[in-house]
Structures are given as C-alpha cells and as structure tokens.
Design a protein around this motif. Structure first.
Motif, mmCIF file in Angstrom:
data_model
loop_
_atom_site.group_PDB
_atom_site.id
_atom_site.type_symbol
_atom_site.label_atom_id
_atom_site.label_comp_id
_atom_site.label_asym_id
_atom_site.label_seq_id
_atom_site.Cartn_x
_atom_site.Cartn_y
_atom_site.Cartn_z
ATOM 1 N N PRO A 1 0.800 -1.231 0.000
ATOM 2 C CA PRO A 1 0.000 0.000 0.000
ATOM 3 C C PRO A 1 0.830 1.277 0.000
ATOM 4 O O PRO A 1 0.487 2.238 -0.695
ATOM 5 N N HIS A 2 1.943 1.296 0.740
ATOM 6 C CA HIS A 2 2.726 2.530 0.786
ATOM 7 C C HIS A 2 3.394 2.838 -0.554
ATOM 8 O O HIS A 2 3.589 4.005 -0.913
ATOM 9 N N VAL A 3 3.726 1.780 -1.296
ATOM 10 C CA VAL A 3 4.306 1.985 -2.632
ATOM 11 C C VAL A 3 3.232 2.504 -3.588
ATOM 12 O O VAL A 3 3.475 3.427 -4.380
ATOM 13 N N LEU A 4 2.028 1.925 -3.501
ATOM 14 C CA LEU A 4 0.930 2.392 -4.335
ATOM 15 C C LEU A 4 0.613 3.849 -4.067
ATOM 16 O O LEU A 4 0.375 4.628 -4.993
ATOM 17 N N GLU A 5 0.620 4.229 -2.800
ATOM 18 C CA GLU A 5 0.339 5.615 -2.435
ATOM 19 C C GLU A 5 1.396 6.554 -3.025
ATOM 20 O O GLU A 5 1.070 7.642 -3.521
ATOM 21 N N ARG A 6 2.647 6.128 -2.955
ATOM 22 C CA ARG A 6 3.731 6.957 -3.496
ATOM 23 C C ARG A 6 3.591 7.104 -5.006
ATOM 24 O O ARG A 6 3.746 8.204 -5.553
ATOM 25 N N LEU A 7 3.278 6.002 -5.695
ATOM 26 C CA LEU A 7 3.136 6.050 -7.145
ATOM 27 C C LEU A 7 1.925 6.887 -7.552
ATOM 28 O O LEU A 7 1.990 7.661 -8.515
#
Length: 234
Positions: free
Chosen positions: A187-193
C-alpha cells in the motif's frame, strides 16, 4: 490477441467482445484464469475462443494465428499484449533474465505479428501494449525499459511497411495499472506512485483497454505509428 486472460489483456478481450467483435486469445500457463475468462466470454457469446500458446515460440505463434484465422475466416485486428516485468540492477542482470524479458516483450510481438500480417485484412490494425517506462526509464529495470522502448521502434518501422495496405500499427503505453487488487504492490508503494501521477491515482485496466479499442476502430483510421501514453501523467 495474445495474453488475454489477466489484467489489461482480460479487460481488452472483454471490451472487444462487448463491442461486438469475435475474439481469439491465448494464455500460457494459468489454466484457471483461462477457464474464468472463457466463462465470462460465453455470457457474451459462444463464438469466442481462449487457447493455450507460448508465443515466444515460433511454432506456437504460427499455430495461434492459424487457429484464429480458421475460427474467424481472417483477421481484422491483432493485439500484442504478452509481456513480463523484471527487476535487477545492471551489475547483477544475467543473460538468462535479459533473454526472458526480451523474449516475452519483444520476440513474441515480432513472431505473432510476422505470422499474422499476411492474414490481416487490408485496412486492419496492429496494436501492441508497451509501457510509459520506455520514455521515463526505471532504475533496476534496464532490460524491461529497453524491451518496451524497442516496441516504439517496432511500431514506427512497421507502420511504414504496412501502410500501403491501409494497415495501421500503433502502441499503447500504460503506466502503473491496477491489474490485480493492489497491483501486487504494498500500500505505501501504491500511495507513493499515485502521488507521482497528475491525476493522483493508479490506472485501471479498462482505461487502457478503451485506448486499444479506439485505435482498432474507424475513429482512429488516420492514426498510425502512434504511441498513446495512458499513465495518468506520471
């Protein structure tokens, strides 16, 4: 269409079928996904087919085209969707991994298109699925970025060869797309992207499929050699 049972491929197959096209697509190893797509297609019509093929093999690529032309009586549209991702820094990128990514993303497109071109109707359409990473670059993915960049050259060159027959050749280049719940990313990677995109969200496979459907139709009859980026402005 190649690689039609998951993600962008599945969304594209269903978009074409719902638009009234008869679709022949393939899968490589995931028989469960193929069976699920077959069930969905049967709800739309009985004429569609999902077959097994490894399109990095010249024999299988030719066999897929033969099956499709036999079932359809010819071809109007070819969609090249097969591809794999890969992550490795260049210093640790071995030749086997380089070849795996090149075979799936580039060689498969070459083999299927070469086999299909004689059967493709004059005025038909070839559409390949690339990636917006080809113009951005991505660390630890020199092989993947290179493979997707190669499809730009493939598209630009083939449009000039196929143009005299009225065949249009185009590329759709998605950005990060939620092909599965969470796109397989934390989730944190998706949020960053998502925060990196102009639209502030991850793309959906149906949004990529809509561009493929547009390029296949008469609304794009003077569009060829194009690379349509569908990445939310990342």
């Amino acid at each position: 269409m190649t690689g039609g049972t998951k993600g962008i491929g599945r969304a594209t197959v269903l978009a074409f079928a719902r638009a009234g096209a008869t679709v022949v697509t393939c899968y490589h190893t995931d028989a469960e996904a193929a069976a699920e797509l077959t069930r969905e297609l049967k709800e739309i019509g009985d004429q569609h087919q999902v077959v097994q093929a490894d399109v990095t093999s010249a024999e299988d690529a030719a066999g897929l085209v033969e099956t499709a032309t036999g079932a359809l009586g010819g071809l109007d549209v070819l969609v090249n969707n097969v591809g794999v991702d890969g992550m490795a820094p260049l210093g640790k990128l071995d030749t086997a991994e380089w070849q795996r990514v090149m075979d799936s993303n580039v060689t498969a497109t070459y083999l299927v298109t070469q086999a299909a071109l004689p059967a493709l109707a004059d005025g038909g359409s070839v559409i390949s699925i690339g990636s917006s990473v080809a113009s951005r670059g991505r660390p630890n993915a020199v092989h993947y970025t290179t493979a997707k960049a190669a499809l730009i050259g493939f598209t630009r060159a083939l449009c000039k060869e196929a143009g005299p027959r009225g065949i249009r050749v185009n590329l759709v280049s998605p950005g990060v797309t939620e092909t599965e719940p969470g796109a397989g990313l934390p989730p944190h990677v998706l949020e960053r992207l998502a925060a990196m995109t102009a639209l502030g969200r991850i793309g959906q496979p149906e949004e990529v499929a809509a561009s493929v459907l547009f390029l296949a139709g008469d609304a794009a009859k003077y569009v060829t050699g194009a690379n349509i980026t569908v990445d939310g402005g990342i």
